[in-house]
Design a protein around this motif. Structure first.
Motif, mmCIF file in Angstrom:
data_model
loop_
_atom_site.group_PDB
_atom_site.id
_atom_site.type_symbol
_atom_site.label_atom_id
_atom_site.label_comp_id
_atom_site.label_asym_id
_atom_site.label_seq_id
_atom_site.Cartn_x
_atom_site.Cartn_y
_atom_site.Cartn_z
ATOM 1 N N UNK A 346 11.387 -1.526 7.075
ATOM 2 C CA UNK A 346 10.493 -1.586 8.223
ATOM 3 C C UNK A 346 11.217 -1.274 9.519
ATOM 4 N N UNK A 347 12.445 -1.784 9.680
ATOM 5 C CA UNK A 347 13.217 -1.521 10.897
ATOM 6 C C UNK A 347 13.516 -0.039 11.039
ATOM 7 N N UNK A 348 13.978 0.594 9.966
ATOM 8 C CA UNK A 348 14.285 2.017 10.040
ATOM 9 C C UNK A 348 13.082 2.853 10.425
ATOM 10 N N UNK A 349 11.915 2.527 9.866
ATOM 11 C CA UNK A 349 10.708 3.292 10.189
ATOM 12 C C UNK A 349 10.195 2.959 11.590
ATOM 13 N N UNK A 431 2.127 4.228 11.227
ATOM 14 C CA UNK A 431 1.424 3.705 10.058
ATOM 15 C C UNK A 431 2.416 3.355 8.953
ATOM 16 N N UNK A 432 3.401 4.227 8.727
ATOM 17 C CA UNK A 432 4.400 3.959 7.697
ATOM 18 C C UNK A 432 5.181 2.688 8.000
ATOM 19 N N UNK A 433 5.573 2.499 9.258
ATOM 20 C CA UNK A 433 6.325 1.309 9.642
ATOM 21 C C UNK A 433 5.481 0.053 9.482
ATOM 22 N N UNK A 434 4.208 0.139 9.855
ATOM 23 C CA UNK A 434 3.321 -1.020 9.715
ATOM 24 C C UNK A 434 3.188 -1.431 8.255
ATOM 25 N N UNK A 435 3.003 -0.442 7.387
ATOM 26 C CA UNK A 435 2.869 -0.745 5.964
ATOM 27 C C UNK A 435 4.127 -1.411 5.428
ATOM 28 N N UNK A 440 7.185 -7.633 4.248
ATOM 29 C CA UNK A 440 8.177 -8.687 4.506
ATOM 30 C C UNK A 440 7.590 -10.083 4.316
ATOM 31 N N UNK A 441 6.489 -10.433 5.011
ATOM 32 C CA UNK A 441 5.958 -11.788 4.764
ATOM 33 C C UNK A 441 5.428 -11.984 3.351
ATOM 34 N N UNK A 442 4.950 -10.912 2.728
ATOM 35 C CA UNK A 442 4.465 -11.043 1.358
ATOM 36 C C UNK A 442 5.574 -11.454 0.396
ATOM 37 N N UNK A 443 6.793 -10.999 0.670
ATOM 38 C CA UNK A 443 7.920 -11.344 -0.185
ATOM 39 C C UNK A 443 8.664 -12.591 0.279
ATOM 40 N N UNK A 444 8.681 -12.828 1.578
ATOM 41 C CA UNK A 444 9.503 -13.911 2.110
ATOM 42 C C UNK A 444 8.931 -15.281 1.808
ATOM 43 N N UNK A 445 7.606 -15.385 1.699
ATOM 44 C CA UNK A 445 6.985 -16.682 1.440
ATOM 45 C C UNK A 445 7.071 -16.996 -0.041
ATOM 46 N N UNK A 446 7.815 -18.020 -0.427
ATOM 47 C CA UNK A 446 7.984 -18.305 -1.856
ATOM 48 C C UNK A 446 6.755 -18.967 -2.446
#
Length: 463
Positions: A346-349, A431-435, A440-446
């Motif tokens: 996400x940062x790179x995009x 749009x690519x960066x937003x996606x 990130x939150x989808x994976x970070x929340x256990x």
């Protein structure tokens, strides 16, 4: 134990087979695109008919992933790998020798069916080849080489097309298939590579295959409608209405015995979010690749060669970071490393969005950063999903992940095209960066520990 089966020794040769076949299967998703004009001229057909040389492969690959996953949960790994690889190579040779379009399309449809089997098998094969403490490293191999095949396809196809003609884009995969077959034949045990627990008898397997064929009809119709809509909407957004046709057959299938293993996998805590993250990252990856190449060529007048070298920074970063992602996942946990990789992508995009100077170097290092994030994410997210389900549902879980990724690869360019037409060249990278950032939150929340999930949550369908 791996996937519920004791592993007496690590078989890295099987991991290499998984990576090689992932590269070949994904290479075929894009390598033919550059040859469509030549195919149309060579077979004396319209451009729309020649397009089926691509769609004929993509449609069965995506449409059959879920039914194939259910079938492979009860099939031996060794015969499935050998049969699918042989069929894939044979169909590729038939496509290269096609004297007319119908022959070519039929060969590509059959090749897509074999490709669906390969896509489902590869992460499962890598997972079952090693001990659990090495799973992240093993899974990073097919997870990295698969997308690498996708992005290098056009460049390889262009080189072959210029020198040998359109038939070469099909024949080029035969040596890789032969190599994979040779290694698989030598290193895979005769009774299969870590077969699923409670593997069925031959009669049971035939019965399951018959039910799977029945399941394939509604899910194939639904996924084919979505894939066609996304593909055709790149030129005419009105085609998106075709996605509505996918709702009735998919709803019917999900409520039946064929869909219950899939819904069971998605009910495992955290796995629905993990699948959403895979879809989001694949969408961002494909949208960025498409938007950057289009911007460099159309708006900045950069040569095709320079553009190709620039966008190759993404797979280069992915290739370098992929093995590291696997090692970090084995040491610190798959979820944490997968989330960190998504954040880096996400940062790179995001760094592309405000960019005014679209010089190749300025674009390349940002793409390399995003690619490194994808490399860190790929293996760990596969290990996260397949490690959370019982071994007898590993193929179903692998199929759902591959479906999410395949839909993202198709959705990305369609959305980037729509964003470009509505808001200009910066909309595609945005749009690519937003996606990517959504992952990130989808994976970070256990979620709850997979060990707390009852087996019947996943094994909820009679098979």
């Amino acid at each position: 134990m791996t996937g519920g089966i004791p592993v007496r020794e690590d078989r890295w040769g099987l991991v290499a087979v998984a990576g090689l076949l992932s590269f070949v299967a994904m290479l075929d998703m894009n390598i033919v695109n550059v040859a469509l004009a030549d195919i149309a001229d060579g077979l004396h057909v319209s451009a729309a008919t020649a397009q089926w040389a691509v769609l004929g492969y993509q449609l069965p690959v995506v449409a059959l992933l879920l039914p194939v996953g259910r079938w492979l949960d009860g099939a031996g790994t060794r015969p499935a790998v050998l049969a699918a690889t042989t069929g894939f190579a044979l169909c590729s040779a038939l496509a290269a020798t096609a004297p007319w379009a119908a022959w070519l399309i039929a060969a590509r449809l059959a090749q897509g069916a074999c490709g669906a089997v390969l896509f489902v098998l590869m992460p499962v094969l890598a997972m079952r080849a090693v001990r659990p403490e090495l799973r992240g490293r093993a899974m990073s191999v097919p997870a990295t080489l698969g997308p690498l095949g996708a992005v290098t396809g056009p460049a390889v196809g262009g080189l072959l097309l210029d020198r040998f003609g359109w038939q070469a884009v099909f024949l080029a995969k035969l040596p890789l298939c032969a190599l994979a077959l040779g290694v698989a034949w030598r290193v895979m045990p005769r009774d299969g590579s870590a077969p699923a627990p409670g593997r069925r008898t031959a009669g049971d397997a035939v019965s399951v295959a018959g039910r799977t064929a029945g399941d394939a009809v509604p899910v194939a119709a639904a996924v084919a409608a979505v894939l066609l809509a996304l593909t055709l909407a790149a030129d005419r957004p009105a085609w998106l209405v075709l996605t509505l046709a996918a709702v009735p057959p998919l709803w019917w299938w999900l409520r039946g015995p064929g869909g219950r293993p899939v819904t069971g996998v998605l009910r495992v805590p955290g796995l629905a979010r993990a699948h959403g993250a895979v879809l989001a990252l694949a969408t961002g990856f494909a949208a960025a690749h498409y938007a950057v190449a289009l911007h460099l060529r159309r708006d900045d007048g950069v040569s095709a060669t320079t553009t190709g070298l620039t966008v190759l920074a993404f797979p280069l970063g992915m290739t370098l970071a992929g093995p590291l992602g696997g090692r970090l996942a084995d040491r610190y946990g798959a979820r944490q490393v997968a989330a960190a990789g998504a954040a880096l992508t996400g940062l790179g995009l995001l760094l592309l969005v405000p960019l005014d100077d679209w010089s190749p170097w300025q674009v390349a290092w940002r793409l390399g950063l995003a690619g490194a994030g994808m490399g860190l994410n790929g293996g760990p997210v596969q290990a996260l999903v397949l490690g959370a389900v019982p071994g007898e549902r590993a193929a179903t879980a692998g199929a759902t992940v591959q479906l999410a990724r395949s839909l993202g690869f198709t959705l990305g360019p369609a959305l980037a095209t729509a964003a470009w037409s509505l808001s200009g060249p910066h909309a595609g990278p945005a749009l690519a960066a937003t996606a990517a950032c959504l992952a990130v939150p989808l994976l970070a929340l256990p979620g709850r520990s997979p060990g707390a999930v009852p087996a019947e949550t996943v094994n909820s369908a009679p098979t």
